[in-house]
Motif scaffolding. Structure first.
Motif, PDB file in Angstrom:
ATOM      1  N   ASP A   6       0.835  -1.193   0.000  1.00 19.04           N
ATOM      2  CA  ASP A   6       0.000   0.000   0.000  1.00 19.04           C
ATOM      3  C   ASP A   6       0.873   1.248   0.000  1.00 19.04           C
ATOM      4  O   ASP A   6       2.075   1.186   0.223  1.00 19.04           O
ATOM      5  CB  ASP A   6      -0.882   0.007   1.255  1.00 19.04           C
ATOM      6  CG  ASP A   6      -1.989  -1.033   1.146  1.00 19.04           C
ATOM      7  OD1 ASP A   6      -2.343  -1.400   0.008  1.00 19.04           O
ATOM      8  OD2 ASP A   6      -2.469  -1.483   2.209  1.00 19.04           O
ATOM      9  N   LEU A   7       0.216   2.386  -0.166  1.00 21.49           N
ATOM     10  CA  LEU A   7       0.909   3.679  -0.034  1.00 21.49           C
ATOM     11  C   LEU A   7       1.358   3.855   1.411  1.00 21.49           C
ATOM     12  O   LEU A   7       0.646   3.408   2.309  1.00 21.49           O
ATOM     13  CB  LEU A   7      -0.050   4.819  -0.399  1.00 21.49           C
ATOM     14  CG  LEU A   7      -0.521   4.868  -1.852  1.00 21.49           C
ATOM     15  CD1 LEU A   7      -1.603   5.930  -2.007  1.00 21.49           C
ATOM     16  CD2 LEU A   7       0.639   5.157  -2.776  1.00 21.49           C
ATOM     17  N   PRO A   8       2.463   4.490   1.650  1.00 24.19           N
ATOM     18  CA  PRO A   8       3.416   5.080   0.708  1.00 24.19           C
ATOM     19  C   PRO A   8       4.472   4.085   0.221  1.00 24.19           C
ATOM     20  O   PRO A   8       5.255   4.401  -0.655  1.00 24.19           O
ATOM     21  CB  PRO A   8       4.090   6.153   1.574  1.00 24.19           C
ATOM     22  CG  PRO A   8       4.130   5.542   2.957  1.00 24.19           C
ATOM     23  CD  PRO A   8       2.854   4.747   3.073  1.00 24.19           C
ATOM     24  N   HIS A   9       4.439   2.854   0.792  1.00 28.76           N
ATOM     25  CA  HIS A   9       5.566   1.928   0.569  1.00 28.76           C
ATOM     26  C   HIS A   9       5.727   1.490  -0.889  1.00 28.76           C
ATOM     27  O   HIS A   9       6.819   1.133  -1.309  1.00 28.76           O
ATOM     28  CB  HIS A   9       5.417   0.716   1.494  1.00 28.76           C
ATOM     29  CG  HIS A   9       5.221   1.122   2.929  1.00 28.76           C
ATOM     30  ND1 HIS A   9       6.218   1.750   3.640  1.00 28.76           N
ATOM     31  CD2 HIS A   9       4.141   1.064   3.742  1.00 28.76           C
ATOM     32  CE1 HIS A   9       5.752   2.042   4.850  1.00 28.76           C
ATOM     33  NE2 HIS A   9       4.499   1.641   4.935  1.00 28.76           N
ATOM     34  N   LYS A  10       4.612   1.530  -1.632  1.00 23.11           N
ATOM     35  CA  LYS A  10       4.656   1.157  -3.046  1.00 23.11           C
ATOM     36  C   LYS A  10       5.749   1.931  -3.804  1.00 23.11           C
ATOM     37  O   LYS A  10       6.332   1.419  -4.759  1.00 23.11           O
ATOM     38  CB  LYS A  10       3.276   1.474  -3.631  1.00 23.11           C
ATOM     39  CG  LYS A  10       3.089   1.221  -5.091  1.00 23.11           C
ATOM     40  CD  LYS A  10       1.605   1.440  -5.437  1.00 23.11           C
ATOM     41  CE  LYS A  10       1.445   2.378  -6.603  1.00 23.11           C
ATOM     42  NZ  LYS A  10       0.044   2.690  -6.933  1.00 23.11           N
ATOM     43  N   PHE A  11       6.016   3.165  -3.358  1.00 19.01           N
ATOM     44  CA  PHE A  11       7.010   4.009  -4.060  1.00 19.01           C
ATOM     45  C   PHE A  11       8.331   4.116  -3.300  1.00 19.01           C
ATOM     46  O   PHE A  11       9.180   4.918  -3.654  1.00 19.01           O
ATOM     47  CB  PHE A  11       6.439   5.411  -4.272  1.00 19.01           C
ATOM     48  CG  PHE A  11       5.266   5.432  -5.202  1.00 19.01           C
ATOM     49  CD1 PHE A  11       5.445   5.277  -6.569  1.00 19.01           C
ATOM     50  CD2 PHE A  11       3.980   5.586  -4.709  1.00 19.01           C
ATOM     51  CE1 PHE A  11       4.371   5.290  -7.437  1.00 19.01           C
ATOM     52  CE2 PHE A  11       2.890   5.595  -5.564  1.00 19.01           C
ATOM     53  CZ  PHE A  11       3.086   5.448  -6.931  1.00 19.01           C
ATOM     54  N   GLU A  12       8.465   3.335  -2.238  1.00 18.98           N
ATOM     55  CA  GLU A  12       9.669   3.486  -1.406  1.00 18.98           C
ATOM     56  C   GLU A  12      10.462   2.179  -1.355  1.00 18.98           C
ATOM     57  O   GLU A  12      10.703   1.622  -0.279  1.00 18.98           O
ATOM     58  CB  GLU A  12       9.287   3.972   0.004  1.00 18.98           C
ATOM     59  CG  GLU A  12       8.706   5.379   0.000  1.00 18.98           C
ATOM     60  CD  GLU A  12       8.391   5.929   1.387  1.00 18.98           C
ATOM     61  OE1 GLU A  12       8.426   5.176   2.381  1.00 18.98           O
ATOM     62  OE2 GLU A  12       8.108   7.144   1.474  1.00 18.98           O
ATOM     63  N   ALA A  13      10.852   1.692  -2.539  1.00 15.97           N
ATOM     64  CA  ALA A  13      11.618   0.445  -2.611  1.00 15.97           C
ATOM     65  C   ALA A  13      12.995   0.634  -1.970  1.00 15.97           C
ATOM     66  O   ALA A  13      13.605   1.684  -2.114  1.00 15.97           O
ATOM     67  CB  ALA A  13      11.775   0.024  -4.065  1.00 15.97           C
ATOM     68  N   GLY A  14      13.451  -0.381  -1.270  1.00 15.78           N
ATOM     69  CA  GLY A  14      14.812  -0.351  -0.720  1.00 15.78           C
ATOM     70  C   GLY A  14      14.886   0.403   0.596  1.00 15.78           C
ATOM     71  O   GLY A  14      13.924   1.046   1.020  1.00 15.78           O
ATOM     72  N   THR A  15      16.054   0.313   1.232  1.00 16.07           N
ATOM     73  CA  THR A  15      16.255   1.032   2.495  1.00 16.07           C
ATOM     74  C   THR A  15      16.366   2.521   2.198  1.00 16.07           C
ATOM     75  O   THR A  15      17.183   2.920   1.382  1.00 16.07           O
ATOM     76  CB  THR A  15      17.536   0.543   3.190  1.00 16.07           C
ATOM     77  OG1 THR A  15      17.374  -0.838   3.487  1.00 16.07           O
ATOM     78  CG2 THR A  15      17.790   1.309   4.479  1.00 16.07           C
ATOM     79  N   PRO A  16      15.537   3.336   2.810  1.00 16.01           N
ATOM     80  CA  PRO A  16      15.553   4.768   2.485  1.00 16.01           C
ATOM     81  C   PRO A  16      16.659   5.525   3.222  1.00 16.01           C
ATOM     82  O   PRO A  16      17.404   4.935   4.006  1.00 16.01           O
ATOM     83  CB  PRO A  16      14.183   5.230   2.956  1.00 16.01           C
ATOM     84  CG  PRO A  16      13.853   4.336   4.102  1.00 16.01           C
ATOM     85  CD  PRO A  16      14.505   3.019   3.811  1.00 16.01           C
ATOM     86  N   ASN A  17      16.717   6.811   2.972  1.00 15.45           N
ATOM     87  CA  ASN A  17      17.631   7.709   3.683  1.00 15.45           C
ATOM     88  C   ASN A  17      16.956   8.056   5.011  1.00 15.45           C
ATOM     89  O   ASN A  17      16.275   9.073   5.137  1.00 15.45           O
ATOM     90  CB  ASN A  17      17.852   8.958   2.819  1.00 15.45           C
ATOM     91  CG  ASN A  17      18.759   9.983   3.470  1.00 15.45           C
ATOM     92  OD1 ASN A  17      19.174   9.833   4.627  1.00 15.45           O
ATOM     93  ND2 ASN A  17      19.072  11.030   2.734  1.00 15.45           N
ATOM     94  N   ILE A  18      17.158   7.178   6.002  1.00 18.81           N
ATOM     95  CA  ILE A  18      16.396   7.264   7.256  1.00 18.81           C
ATOM     96  C   ILE A  18      16.762   8.540   8.030  1.00 18.81           C
ATOM     97  O   ILE A  18      15.890   9.326   8.409  1.00 18.81           O
ATOM     98  CB  ILE A  18      16.637   6.009   8.127  1.00 18.81           C
ATOM     99  CG1 ILE A  18      16.261   4.758   7.321  1.00 18.81           C
ATOM    100  CG2 ILE A  18      15.823   6.085   9.423  1.00 18.81           C
ATOM    101  CD1 ILE A  18      16.754   3.450   7.906  1.00 18.81           C
ATOM    102  N   ALA A  19      18.061   8.741   8.229  1.00 19.84           N
ATOM    103  CA  ALA A  19      18.499   9.942   8.961  1.00 19.84           C
ATOM    104  C   ALA A  19      18.037  11.191   8.226  1.00 19.84           C
ATOM    105  O   ALA A  19      17.605  12.171   8.851  1.00 19.84           O
ATOM    106  CB  ALA A  19      20.018   9.947   9.094  1.00 19.84           C
ATOM    107  N   GLY A  20      18.091  11.148   6.902  1.00 23.04           N
ATOM    108  CA  GLY A  20      17.671  12.300   6.090  1.00 23.04           C
ATOM    109  C   GLY A  20      16.198  12.606   6.281  1.00 23.04           C
ATOM    110  O   GLY A  20      15.804  13.760   6.431  1.00 23.04           O
ATOM    111  N   GLY A  21      15.380  11.559   6.284  1.00 22.34           N
ATOM    112  CA  GLY A  21      13.943  11.742   6.471  1.00 22.34           C
ATOM    113  C   GLY A  21      13.646  12.371   7.830  1.00 22.34           C
ATOM    114  O   GLY A  21      12.855  13.321   7.931  1.00 22.34           O
TER     115      GLY A  21
END
Lengths: 141, 414
Positions: free
Chosen positions: B276-291
């Motif tokens: 589901d949203l938002p994960h559908k567009f967030e493949a892979g490990t994100p920029n966690i500290a950046g977020g």
């Protein structure tokens, strides 16, 4: 005409006389004004050097067995840089141009005091002068 | 003179704010730094730097799947940041905020999503004021699909011609993409009207908010915009993190851009269903500290207040414009009635690059060149401009320093 290495030493000495980079810039601007200007008919895309934020045109001609460069740019500091290179490489034999070492640029600190885009442009300019030397060398042989 | 203005008009304590930005007290070429390249990237306050350090020191972990405490803490902080962004832009749901690597990435998610649904002869509308990042992805989309790109022209002031825009709209128009504020000229575009008119013909709208976000708070629901994108580093956050806001209905229709972990519900070799949203567009490990830091940057500017920031920057713009206009031969490009604190200029007979080089030697950081907006430079038939862009941590005294340096540069170059 003095040799390439003598011309380089002379420039290194001249730059060493200045205390700060403002003075060196002023000197480069002055050199830019004395640049042997390219014939307007060659100020076309065929003679432009890519990799500069400002436009630079260079033309080369053979006088006997020596290469003579003329150039122009729409930015005056860039004209100064190309004027330094032309002072070193113009009126030299293509072989001498190809063999020339360009460490004098590091010695005067030109690269580190130019913005990265201008330093890239400087590399492109030297490459272009050497390309002319290769082209005319074949013509001489 | 500058300091008096400061006292009379500004309710913001700029000197106190400047202490939050350690970089502003450094020297460049032996002179105090004057940082006027804020439209390229803003500086980062200690409050944001500390959040990044704290993350790596105390709770660095991968998010959304771990069972352990660190992973839970990191997930909570990351999702809390998403909610801060949601609130700031007044999105209806947190899942309408997609974390991306920045504006360019956000635009590419949308443009790639349209590759399957567009047909030959469909039309896309762009404005003459765009950054290359809001031109090239759509050109690539047109090449793939046979869709046609149309351009809203502008006038000498750098204002879009709305009557021409209306003429371009038709039932063939599928998508309109315009920036909220022009990076090269500072023009604030009438996006509310642009969106309304596009919706009237059934087209969707993407607004590039990269330049607007540090100065104007966009309310995505009031604007009724389909997609709004920006980068954290323009508003005191770190680089490499940004957002794609999309209306729930729009994001549900849009196919995912990248495949990988995190964006799936179930995977078998026969078929994968997307999360589901938002994960559908967030493949892979994100920029966690950046977020997390993106959220902290919004906290920081909201603590000062967006209205205060806008009012103070307007004073800087007026002061800087008046001072520059006094210099003989100087021409300002972009004189729209509505603009942010960006001044793009040239001095007659002098290449912008020469001015920028000397200013740098005098400690003044400005941008020179085409500002990734070559069509604008072509319109004015100039190789580029010198661009000074102000932020709320800049001062009137710094503008005075720029003027002194500029006069010195002109003395050398003329």
């Amino acid at each position: 005409m003095e040799s390439i290495s003598a011309a380089q030493e002379e420039i290194v000495d001249e730059f060493a006389m200045f205390d700060d980079w403002m003075q060196r810039y002023e000197y480069m601007i002055e050199l830019g004004k004395s640049l042997p200007l390219i014939d307007p008919q060659y100020k076309t895309d065929d003679y432009i050097i890519k990799g500069c934020q400002s436009k630079v045109w260079v033309h080369a001609d053979l006088e006997k067995d020596k290469l003579v460069f003329t150039a122009d740019s729409d930015a005056i500091i860039t004209k100064g840089i190309i004027a330094i290179l032309i002072r070193v490489f113009s009126h030299q034999h293509p072989d001498a141009i190809l063999e020339a070492d360009t460490s004098f640029i590091d010695q005067i600190g030109l690269k580190e005091h130019l913005s990265p885009t201008r330093a890239n442009g400087l590399v492109s300019m030297i490459k272009q002068l050497k390309m002319y030397a290769i082209a005319f060398k074949t013509q001489l042989n | 003179m500058g300091s008096t203005l400061d006292l009379i008009y500004s309710p913001m304590d700029v000197q106190k704010i400047r202490k939050d930005f350690p970089i502003l007290s450094r020297e460049v070429n032996g002179r105090p730094l004057v940082y006027f390249d804020n439209a390229a990237t803003s500086q980062t306050p200690l409050q944001v730097i500390d959040v990044i350090t704290d993350y790596y020191k105390n709770y660095n972990a991968n998010i959304h799947r771990g069972v352990h405490a660190l992973s839970q803490e990191a997930t909570d902080a990351y999702e809390a940041a998403r909610q801060k962004i949601q609130k700031h832009f007044n999105a209806a749901h947190p899942f309408e905020i997609i974390f991306t690597s920045g504006t360019t990435h956000s635009i590419n998610i949308v443009s790639n999503g349209y590759a399957q649904s567009l047909q030959k002869g469909d039309e896309l509308i762009v404005s003459a004021l765009e950054h290359h990042s809001n031109i090239v992805p759509w050109q690539m989309l047109c090449e793939k699909t046979g869709a046609i790109l149309k351009v809203i022209p502008m006038n000498q002031q750098g204002v879009l011609l709305m009557e021409e825009y209306e003429k371009l709209l038709s039932d063939k128009t599928k998508l309109v993409f315009v920036n909220h504020v022009s990076n090269a000229l500072g023009t604030v575009n009438p996006i509310k009207a642009i969106i309304e008119k596009a919706h009237a013909v059934g087209a969707q709208v993407l607004i590039d908010g990269a330049q607007a976000s540090p100065h104007i708070r966009a309310d995505v629901q009031a604007l009724d915009v389909d997609y709004y994108v920006t980068s954290a580093h323009k508003l005191c956050g770190p680089t490499g993190i940004g957002m794609l806001y999309g209306k729930e209905s729009a994001l549900k229709r849009l196919p995912p851009y990248q495949g990988g972990g995190e964006m799936i519900a179930e995977v078998t070799f026969e078929k994968t269903t997307y999360a589901d949203l938002p994960h559908k567009f967030e493949a892979g490990t994100p920029n966690i500290a950046g977020g997390i830091a993106f959220g902290a940057a919004l906290d920081y500017i909201n603590n000062i207040g967006m209205d205060q920031i806008a009012a103070y920057e307007e004073e800087l713009l007026q002061y800087g414009t008046a001072a520059l206009e006094k210099i003989p031969g100087l021409k300002i490009y972009g004189t729209a009635p509505q603009k942010t604190a960006v001044i793009s200029f040239n001095v007659e007979g002098i290449h912008p690059y020469d001015i920028g080089s000397i200013l740098d030697k005098l400690g003044i950081a400005v941008r020179t060149g085409h500002h990734c907006a070559q069509p604008i430079m072509d319109y004015y038939q100039i190789p580029g401009t010198v661009r000074a862009s102000f932020s709320f941590y800049n001062t009137f005294e710094e503008i005075d320093s720029m003027i002194v340096a500029l006069k010195k540069a002109l003395e050398m170059l003329q």
